[in-house]
Write a protein that holds these residues in place. Structure first.
Motif, PDB file in Angstrom:
ATOM      1  N   UNK A 143       0.844  -1.197   0.000  1.00  0.00           N
ATOM      2  CA  UNK A 143       0.000   0.000   0.000  1.00  0.00           C
ATOM      3  C   UNK A 143       0.878   1.245   0.000  1.00  0.00           C
ATOM      4  N   UNK A 144       0.539   2.187  -0.870  1.00  0.00           N
ATOM      5  CA  UNK A 144       1.233   3.470  -0.952  1.00  0.00           C
ATOM      6  C   UNK A 144       0.232   4.574  -0.607  1.00  0.00           C
ATOM      7  N   UNK A 145       0.641   5.501   0.262  1.00  0.00           N
ATOM      8  CA  UNK A 145      -0.239   6.583   0.707  1.00  0.00           C
ATOM      9  C   UNK A 145       0.165   7.911   0.070  1.00  0.00           C
ATOM     10  N   UNK A 146      -0.855   8.728  -0.207  1.00  0.00           N
ATOM     11  CA  UNK A 146      -0.630  10.094  -0.674  1.00  0.00           C
ATOM     12  C   UNK A 146      -1.570  11.036   0.070  1.00  0.00           C
ATOM     13  N   UNK A 147      -1.065  12.204   0.407  1.00  0.00           N
ATOM     14  CA  UNK A 147      -1.880  13.267   0.996  1.00  0.00           C
ATOM     15  C   UNK A 147      -2.135  14.304  -0.092  1.00  0.00           C
ATOM     16  N   UNK A 148      -3.377  14.400  -0.554  1.00  0.00           N
ATOM     17  CA  UNK A 148      -3.736  15.334  -1.613  1.00  0.00           C
ATOM     18  C   UNK A 148      -4.220  16.647  -1.015  1.00  0.00           C
ATOM     19  N   UNK A 149      -3.689  17.742  -1.521  1.00  0.00           N
ATOM     20  CA  UNK A 149      -4.150  19.051  -1.107  1.00  0.00           C
ATOM     21  C   UNK A 149      -5.443  19.386  -1.854  1.00  0.00           C
ATOM     22  N   UNK A 150      -6.110  20.442  -1.452  1.00  0.00           N
ATOM     23  CA  UNK A 150      -7.371  20.826  -2.094  1.00  0.00           C
ATOM     24  C   UNK A 150      -7.142  21.077  -3.580  1.00  0.00           C
ATOM     25  N   UNK A 151      -7.883  20.377  -4.400  1.00  0.00           N
ATOM     26  CA  UNK A 151      -7.775  20.516  -5.842  1.00  0.00           C
ATOM     27  C   UNK A 151      -6.681  19.685  -6.483  1.00  0.00           C
ATOM     28  N   UNK A 152      -5.780  19.106  -5.680  1.00  0.00           N
ATOM     29  CA  UNK A 152      -4.709  18.271  -6.224  1.00  0.00           C
ATOM     30  C   UNK A 152      -5.285  16.934  -6.673  1.00  0.00           C
ATOM     31  N   UNK A 153      -4.768  16.410  -7.798  1.00  0.00           N
ATOM     32  CA  UNK A 153      -5.320  15.192  -8.373  1.00  0.00           C
ATOM     33  C   UNK A 153      -4.250  14.138  -8.588  1.00  0.00           C
ATOM     34  N   UNK A 154      -4.702  12.903  -8.665  1.00  0.00           N
ATOM     35  CA  UNK A 154      -3.840  11.788  -9.027  1.00  0.00           C
ATOM     36  C   UNK A 154      -4.642  10.851  -9.923  1.00  0.00           C
ATOM     37  N   UNK A 155      -3.984  10.306 -10.953  1.00  0.00           N
ATOM     38  CA  UNK A 155      -4.630   9.408 -11.906  1.00  0.00           C
ATOM     39  C   UNK A 155      -4.200   7.974 -11.600  1.00  0.00           C
ATOM     40  N   UNK A 156      -5.163   7.066 -11.528  1.00  0.00           N
ATOM     41  CA  UNK A 156      -4.883   5.676 -11.217  1.00  0.00           C
ATOM     42  C   UNK A 156      -5.468   4.771 -12.293  1.00  0.00           C
ATOM     43  N   UNK A 157      -4.781   3.682 -12.560  1.00  0.00           N
ATOM     44  CA  UNK A 157      -5.361   2.632 -13.377  1.00  0.00           C
ATOM     45  C   UNK A 157      -6.495   1.996 -12.578  1.00  0.00           C
ATOM     46  N   UNK A 158      -7.471   1.446 -13.281  1.00  0.00           N
ATOM     47  CA  UNK A 158      -8.652   0.911 -12.615  1.00  0.00           C
ATOM     48  C   UNK A 158      -8.285  -0.219 -11.659  1.00  0.00           C
ATOM     49  N   UNK A 159      -8.895  -0.205 -10.491  1.00  0.00           N
ATOM     50  CA  UNK A 159      -8.692  -1.253  -9.502  1.00  0.00           C
ATOM     51  C   UNK A 159      -7.607  -0.972  -8.486  1.00  0.00           C
ATOM     52  N   UNK A 160      -6.800   0.083  -8.696  1.00  0.00           N
ATOM     53  CA  UNK A 160      -5.686   0.332  -7.789  1.00  0.00           C
ATOM     54  C   UNK A 160      -6.069   1.196  -6.581  1.00  0.00           C
ATOM     55  N   UNK A 161      -7.219   1.861  -6.625  1.00  0.00           N
ATOM     56  CA  UNK A 161      -7.656   2.658  -5.485  1.00  0.00           C
ATOM     57  C   UNK A 161      -8.161   1.730  -4.387  1.00  0.00           C
ATOM     58  N   UNK A 186      -6.509  12.110   2.225  1.00  0.00           N
ATOM     59  CA  UNK A 186      -5.496  11.071   2.064  1.00  0.00           C
ATOM     60  C   UNK A 186      -6.084   9.904   1.280  1.00  0.00           C
ATOM     61  N   UNK A 187      -5.259   9.290   0.423  1.00  0.00           N
ATOM     62  CA  UNK A 187      -5.693   8.120  -0.325  1.00  0.00           C
ATOM     63  C   UNK A 187      -4.680   6.996  -0.123  1.00  0.00           C
ATOM     64  N   UNK A 188      -5.153   5.772  -0.311  1.00  0.00           N
ATOM     65  CA  UNK A 188      -4.323   4.578  -0.188  1.00  0.00           C
ATOM     66  C   UNK A 188      -4.440   3.789  -1.486  1.00  0.00           C
ATOM     67  N   UNK A 189      -3.302   3.490  -2.098  1.00  0.00           N
ATOM     68  CA  UNK A 189      -3.253   2.799  -3.383  1.00  0.00           C
ATOM     69  C   UNK A 189      -2.630   1.427  -3.178  1.00  0.00           C
ATOM     70  N   UNK A 190      -3.272   0.383  -3.731  1.00  0.00           N
ATOM     71  CA  UNK A 190      -2.748  -0.968  -3.612  1.00  0.00           C
ATOM     72  C   UNK A 190      -1.970  -1.340  -4.880  1.00  0.00           C
ATOM     73  N   UNK A 191      -0.916  -2.133  -4.700  1.00  0.00           N
ATOM     74  CA  UNK A 191      -0.028  -2.412  -5.824  1.00  0.00           C
ATOM     75  C   UNK A 191      -0.379  -3.689  -6.586  1.00  0.00           C
ATOM     76  N   UNK A 192      -1.255  -4.527  -6.042  1.00  0.00           N
ATOM     77  CA  UNK A 192      -1.552  -5.801  -6.689  1.00  0.00           C
ATOM     78  C   UNK A 192      -3.038  -6.134  -6.586  1.00  0.00           C
ATOM     79  N   UNK A 193      -3.906  -5.418  -7.319  1.00  0.00           N
ATOM     80  CA  UNK A 193      -5.338  -5.734  -7.266  1.00  0.00           C
ATOM     81  C   UNK A 193      -5.570  -7.183  -7.663  1.00  0.00           C
ATOM     82  N   UNK A 194      -6.491  -7.837  -6.966  1.00  0.00           N
ATOM     83  CA  UNK A 194      -6.748  -9.248  -7.239  1.00  0.00           C
ATOM     84  C   UNK A 194      -7.248  -9.445  -8.669  1.00  0.00           C
ATOM     85  N   UNK A 195      -7.949  -8.457  -9.235  1.00  0.00           N
ATOM     86  CA  UNK A 195      -8.415  -8.558 -10.618  1.00  0.00           C
ATOM     87  C   UNK A 195      -7.242  -8.589 -11.593  1.00  0.00           C
TER      88      UNK A 195
END
Length: 228
Positions: free
Chosen positions: A148-166, A203-212
């Motif tokens: 799991x990787x964590x990021x702290x997003x500020x107001x209006x800050x964005x991050x793009x993820x491949x599907x299933x990683x959130x 804050x968001x948490x991203x997983x590195x190995x989605x079961x899908x």
């Protein structure tokens, strides 16, 4: 309640409860416990909430384990290689989890459904229309796939993820979809038509190995033989 998370790739959380303290979990999540832990199966809020939990990827009924006649111990193991994370939920704050992430929680925590309001996000965002919402008061344990990787997003800050990683996000964050630009990128880039876009603050948490993703990688190596 005191707890300890052990293991790396295949973790388990071991909870030490004081007398009369309780834990809530979905059916089948208990791994081992002391003899004085009493189990009660309940809809925990009525059939409406029970059906809502089914939509969010959990079972209809939950189990409540209570330490009777003194201190008790109960353990919950992850069902897939990954991480178990503990989150402290307070009144007025809540968390959004991917489906099936809920593992166990103190009795003051409530599990409900979270509906993606935007149709496009539900159809193409990789997380579906319905996710899990955790609110109330207490500690909740969630299981995520891979590291799991964590990021702290500020107001209006964005991050793009491949599907299933959130894996999870604070409820102050919002989720939408963005299209992959360029016909060549769409046809040959291997990333599909859409990605998930999460916007802060929070804050968001991203997983590195989605079961899908694991299932998709194994599919070419699995053969079905007729008559076996």
């Amino acid at each position: 309640m005191k707890y300890e998370i052990k293991g790396e790739t295949l973790p388990v959380v071991i909870c030490d409860l004081e007398a009369n303290e309780s834990m809530i979990t979905e059916g089948g999540a208990m791994s081992w416990m002391s003899p004085n832990m009493k189990m009660e199966t309940t809809s925990n809020g009525g059939m409406g909430k029970a059906f809502g939990r089914v939509l969010s990827g959990e079972r209809m009924f939950q189990n409540i384990y209570t330490a009777e006649n003194g201190k008790g111990m109960i353990a919950f193991a992850s069902c897939f290689p990954g991480e178990i994370r503990a989150f402290e939920i307070t009144p007025g704050s809540s968390m959004i989890f991917q489906k099936h992430a809920f593992l166990a929680a103190e009795r003051g925590v409530e599990l409900s459904t979270f509906f993606n309001k935007k149709i496009g996000t539900g159809l193409f965002g990789g997380e579906g229309f319905i996710m899990q919402k955790v609110s109330g008061n207490g500690i909740v344990f969630a299981e995520f796939d891979g590291h799991v990787v964590e990021y702290e997003l500020q107001r209006g800050e964005q991050i793009i993820l491949d599907t299933g990683y959130l894996a999870a996000m604070e409820s102050t964050c919002t989720m939408d979809i963005v299209g992959v630009k360029g016909a060549k990128n769409i046809l040959f880039g291997g990333e599909g038509f859409f990605n998930t876009c999460v916007t802060g603050p929070g804050r968001i948490w991203i997983q590195t190995m989605p079961i899908s993703t694991v299932a998709g990688a194994l599919t070419p190596y699995i053969t079905i033989r007729n008559g076996d």
